[in-house]
Design a protein around this motif. Structure first.
Motif, mmCIF file in Angstrom:
data_model
loop_
_atom_site.group_PDB
_atom_site.id
_atom_site.type_symbol
_atom_site.label_atom_id
_atom_site.label_comp_id
_atom_site.label_asym_id
_atom_site.label_seq_id
_atom_site.Cartn_x
_atom_site.Cartn_y
_atom_site.Cartn_z
ATOM 1 N N SER A 18 16.407 -5.721 -12.820
ATOM 2 C CA SER A 18 16.886 -6.979 -13.383
ATOM 3 C C SER A 18 18.349 -7.222 -13.047
ATOM 4 C CB SER A 18 16.649 -6.994 -14.895
ATOM 5 O OG SER A 18 17.297 -5.893 -15.459
ATOM 6 N N ALA A 19 18.838 -6.587 -11.982
ATOM 7 C CA ALA A 19 20.224 -6.825 -11.570
ATOM 8 C C ALA A 19 20.348 -6.753 -10.059
ATOM 9 C CB ALA A 19 21.141 -5.778 -12.213
ATOM 10 N N SER A 20 21.407 -7.388 -9.567
ATOM 11 C CA SER A 20 21.828 -7.253 -8.175
ATOM 12 C C SER A 20 20.745 -7.621 -7.156
ATOM 13 C CB SER A 20 22.339 -5.819 -7.971
ATOM 14 O OG SER A 20 22.850 -5.651 -6.681
ATOM 15 N N ILE A 21 20.672 -6.828 -6.080
ATOM 16 C CA ILE A 21 19.823 -7.170 -4.931
ATOM 17 C C ILE A 21 18.344 -7.230 -5.304
ATOM 18 C CG2 ILE A 21 19.015 -6.228 -2.709
ATOM 19 C CD1 ILE A 21 21.943 -5.267 -2.289
ATOM 20 N N LEU A 22 17.905 -6.307 -6.165
ATOM 21 C CA LEU A 22 16.486 -6.292 -6.520
ATOM 22 C C LEU A 22 16.103 -7.529 -7.326
ATOM 23 C CD1 LEU A 22 15.814 -2.526 -7.283
ATOM 24 C CD2 LEU A 22 15.476 -3.823 -5.190
ATOM 25 N N LYS A 23 17.016 -7.990 -8.149
ATOM 26 C CA LYS A 23 16.738 -9.201 -8.919
ATOM 27 C C LYS A 23 16.732 -10.409 -7.987
ATOM 28 C CE LYS A 23 18.205 -11.872 -12.912
ATOM 29 N NZ LYS A 23 18.279 -13.185 -12.284
ATOM 30 N N ARG A 24 17.746 -10.469 -7.111
ATOM 31 C CA ARG A 24 17.843 -11.605 -6.194
ATOM 32 C C ARG A 24 16.601 -11.712 -5.304
ATOM 33 N NH1 ARG A 24 23.007 -10.741 -3.694
ATOM 34 N NH2 ARG A 24 21.903 -10.142 -1.814
ATOM 35 N N ALA A 25 16.106 -10.570 -4.854
ATOM 36 C CA ALA A 25 14.912 -10.576 -3.998
ATOM 37 C C ALA A 25 13.726 -11.185 -4.747
ATOM 38 C CB ALA A 25 14.580 -9.158 -3.561
ATOM 39 N N GLN A 26 13.628 -10.861 -6.036
ATOM 40 C CA GLN A 26 12.519 -11.408 -6.818
ATOM 41 C C GLN A 26 12.746 -12.885 -7.120
ATOM 42 O OE1 GLN A 26 10.804 -8.380 -9.819
ATOM 43 N NE2 GLN A 26 12.882 -7.675 -9.410
ATOM 44 N N ASP A 27 13.990 -13.253 -7.445
ATOM 45 C CA ASP A 27 14.296 -14.659 -7.725
ATOM 46 C C ASP A 27 14.015 -15.541 -6.513
ATOM 47 O OD1 ASP A 27 15.034 -13.874 -10.207
ATOM 48 O OD2 ASP A 27 17.207 -14.044 -9.898
ATOM 49 N N LYS A 28 14.294 -14.994 -5.325
ATOM 50 C CA LYS A 28 14.063 -15.761 -4.094
ATOM 51 C C LYS A 28 12.588 -15.759 -3.687
ATOM 52 C CE LYS A 28 18.325 -14.932 -1.371
ATOM 53 N NZ LYS A 28 18.706 -14.169 -0.149
ATOM 54 N N GLY A 29 11.758 -15.022 -4.420
ATOM 55 C CA GLY A 29 10.329 -14.966 -4.090
ATOM 56 C C GLY A 29 10.020 -14.072 -2.897
ATOM 57 N N LEU A 30 10.953 -13.183 -2.528
ATOM 58 C CA LEU A 30 10.729 -12.312 -1.363
ATOM 59 C C LEU A 30 9.988 -11.036 -1.759
ATOM 60 C CD1 LEU A 30 14.297 -12.740 0.154
ATOM 61 C CD2 LEU A 30 12.172 -13.783 0.965
ATOM 62 N N ALA A 31 10.105 -10.675 -3.034
ATOM 63 C CA ALA A 31 9.419 -9.475 -3.510
ATOM 64 C C ALA A 31 8.991 -9.696 -4.955
ATOM 65 C CB ALA A 31 10.356 -8.267 -3.445
ATOM 66 N N GLU A 32 7.854 -9.088 -5.311
ATOM 67 C CA GLU A 32 7.418 -9.119 -6.709
ATOM 68 C C GLU A 32 7.250 -7.684 -7.159
ATOM 69 O OE1 GLU A 32 3.769 -11.211 -7.658
ATOM 70 O OE2 GLU A 32 4.235 -12.662 -6.075
ATOM 71 N N VAL A 33 7.837 -7.351 -8.310
ATOM 72 C CA VAL A 33 7.621 -6.015 -8.873
ATOM 73 C C VAL A 33 6.940 -6.202 -10.228
ATOM 74 C CG1 VAL A 33 8.690 -3.864 -9.654
ATOM 75 C CG2 VAL A 33 9.692 -5.113 -7.730
ATOM 76 N N HIS A 34 5.771 -5.597 -10.399
ATOM 77 C CA HIS A 34 5.039 -5.714 -11.664
ATOM 78 C C HIS A 34 4.911 -4.342 -12.305
ATOM 79 C CE1 HIS A 34 3.734 -9.885 -10.944
ATOM 80 N NE2 HIS A 34 3.811 -9.527 -9.672
ATOM 81 N N LEU A 35 5.247 -4.281 -13.592
ATOM 82 C CA LEU A 35 5.160 -3.007 -14.315
ATOM 83 C C LEU A 35 3.900 -3.011 -15.181
ATOM 84 C CD1 LEU A 35 8.894 -2.826 -15.510
ATOM 85 C CD2 LEU A 35 7.879 -1.855 -13.422
ATOM 86 N N HIS A 36 3.165 -1.913 -15.149
ATOM 87 C CA HIS A 36 1.930 -1.824 -15.936
ATOM 88 C C HIS A 36 2.017 -0.622 -16.859
ATOM 89 C CE1 HIS A 36 0.196 -4.781 -13.214
ATOM 90 N NE2 HIS A 36 0.806 -4.100 -12.254
ATOM 91 N N ASN A 37 1.868 -0.903 -18.153
ATOM 92 C CA ASN A 37 1.921 0.182 -19.131
ATOM 93 C C ASN A 37 0.563 0.883 -19.182
ATOM 94 O OD1 ASN A 37 2.161 1.855 -21.315
ATOM 95 N ND2 ASN A 37 3.368 0.384 -22.511
ATOM 96 N N LEU A 38 0.574 2.149 -18.794
ATOM 97 C CA LEU A 38 -0.686 2.898 -18.709
ATOM 98 C C LEU A 38 -1.424 2.922 -20.053
ATOM 99 C CD1 LEU A 38 -2.360 4.465 -16.653
ATOM 100 C CD2 LEU A 38 -1.134 6.527 -17.339
ATOM 101 N N ARG A 39 -0.658 2.865 -21.145
ATOM 102 C CA ARG A 39 -1.303 2.921 -22.471
ATOM 103 C C ARG A 39 -2.258 1.738 -22.685
ATOM 104 N NH1 ARG A 39 0.928 7.169 -24.798
ATOM 105 N NH2 ARG A 39 3.058 7.561 -24.115
ATOM 106 N N ASP A 40 -1.988 0.622 -22.026
ATOM 107 C CA ASP A 40 -2.880 -0.537 -22.150
ATOM 108 C C ASP A 40 -4.258 -0.246 -21.556
ATOM 109 O OD1 ASP A 40 -0.745 -1.833 -23.239
ATOM 110 O OD2 ASP A 40 -0.200 -2.920 -21.405
ATOM 111 N N TYR A 41 -4.362 0.815 -20.795
ATOM 112 C CA TYR A 41 -5.643 1.148 -20.141
ATOM 113 C C TYR A 41 -6.274 2.386 -20.753
ATOM 114 C CZ TYR A 41 -4.020 -2.277 -16.876
ATOM 115 O OH TYR A 41 -3.575 -3.451 -16.338
ATOM 116 N N SER A 42 -5.689 2.832 -21.882
ATOM 117 C CA SER A 42 -6.215 4.009 -22.566
ATOM 118 C C SER A 42 -7.582 3.674 -23.159
ATOM 119 C CB SER A 42 -5.240 4.417 -23.670
ATOM 120 O OG SER A 42 -5.856 5.370 -24.482
#
Ligand code: SAH
Length: 228
Positions: A18-42
């Motif tokens: 959520s900061a710097s280059i990684l955020k900018r890449a996502q804001d520009k639509g060049l990369a998507e990072v999705h986090l998945h909580n394993l507990r939701d699949y328990s």
């Protein structure tokens, strides 16, 4: 490019993306990072994702079922180029692995915890294992953040100066030359005159020679590969 990260601690990963280059890449639509909580699949009410090790001994082991459920549900949505388990005994990350991964479309990164994952996950559900070095972390999250950062900064358009990633260390088996900025003299420490000469050709040659010298001095094994 899309990277899906499976973790029991998504909060550990929110910061880095959520900061710097990684955020900018996502804001520009060049990369998507999705986090998945394993507990939701328990599969149980306690939302547990780990259990005691068969054969006894200290440390819990991550169960196969929630991991399989999560990977299966992601795969139902799209095709993945690689399903990568972050593991201290995996293939050690280097620039050439990051370069190759940056050409992929969809990646899954699985973060382990505790004693690691049930061996059947490694045998049947993943395609590759990556380590970030010969030391043991308490979980795969920081390793996944390192892998993700090293890939995303290579995507075209992410860095402002597009040639910038190409002049970084380890591209072409050389490490980067020294860099300076203003002031030209600080105390009696001065910037090499050549860099202030305006002679671009000589500057380029100086940088290349410095790169070679540094590589020879600091990373002789890389220098051998370079001079081959
Ligand atoms: N018992 C395992 C270590 C488990 S550490 C062993 O001795 O090999 C817990 C988790 O942290 C691992 O499942 C892995 O996902 C992550 N991890 C630890 N060190 C790592 C490293 N150097 N590179 C990548 N992931 C690592």
């Amino acid at each position: 490019m899309r990277i899906d990260i499976i973790t029991v601690l998504p909060e550990l990963l929110q910061g880095p993306f959520s900061a710097s280059i990684l955020k900018r890449a996502q804001d520009k639509g060049l990369a998507e990072v999705h986090l998945h909580n394993l507990r939701d699949y328990s599969v149980n009410k306690q939302k547990s994702v780990d259990d005691y090790a068969y054969g006894g001994g200290a440390g819990m082991v991550m169960c196969i079922e929630p991991i399989d459920n999560c990977i299966t549900s992601l795969k139902a949505e799209r095709e993945y180029d690689e399903v990568i388990y972050m593991s201290p005994d995996g293939e050690q990350l280097n620039q050439s692995i990051s370069n190759r991964l940056s050409l992929k479309k969809n990646l899954i990164l699985l973060c382990g915890h505790y004693k690691g994952v049930d061996e059947r996950v490694r045998q049947h559900l993943i395609t590759r294992e990556i380590s970030i070095g010969d030391y043991v972390l308490s979980g795969g999250e920081l390793a996944a953040a390192v892998v993700t950062d090293s890939i995303i900064r290579l995507l075209p358009g992410v860095l402002n100066d597009e040639t910038s990633a190409l002049t970084d260390s380890f591209q072409d088996n050389l490490i980067a030359p020294p860099v300076y900025t203003r002031p030209a003299a600080y105390k009696d420490w001065t910037v090499p005159a050549i860099l202030r000469s305006g002679d671009l050709k000589s500057i380029e040659k100086w940088r290349h020679d410095e790169s070679i010298e540094r590589t020879k001095e600091r990373r002789p094994e890389l220098h051998k590969k370079y001079s081959k």
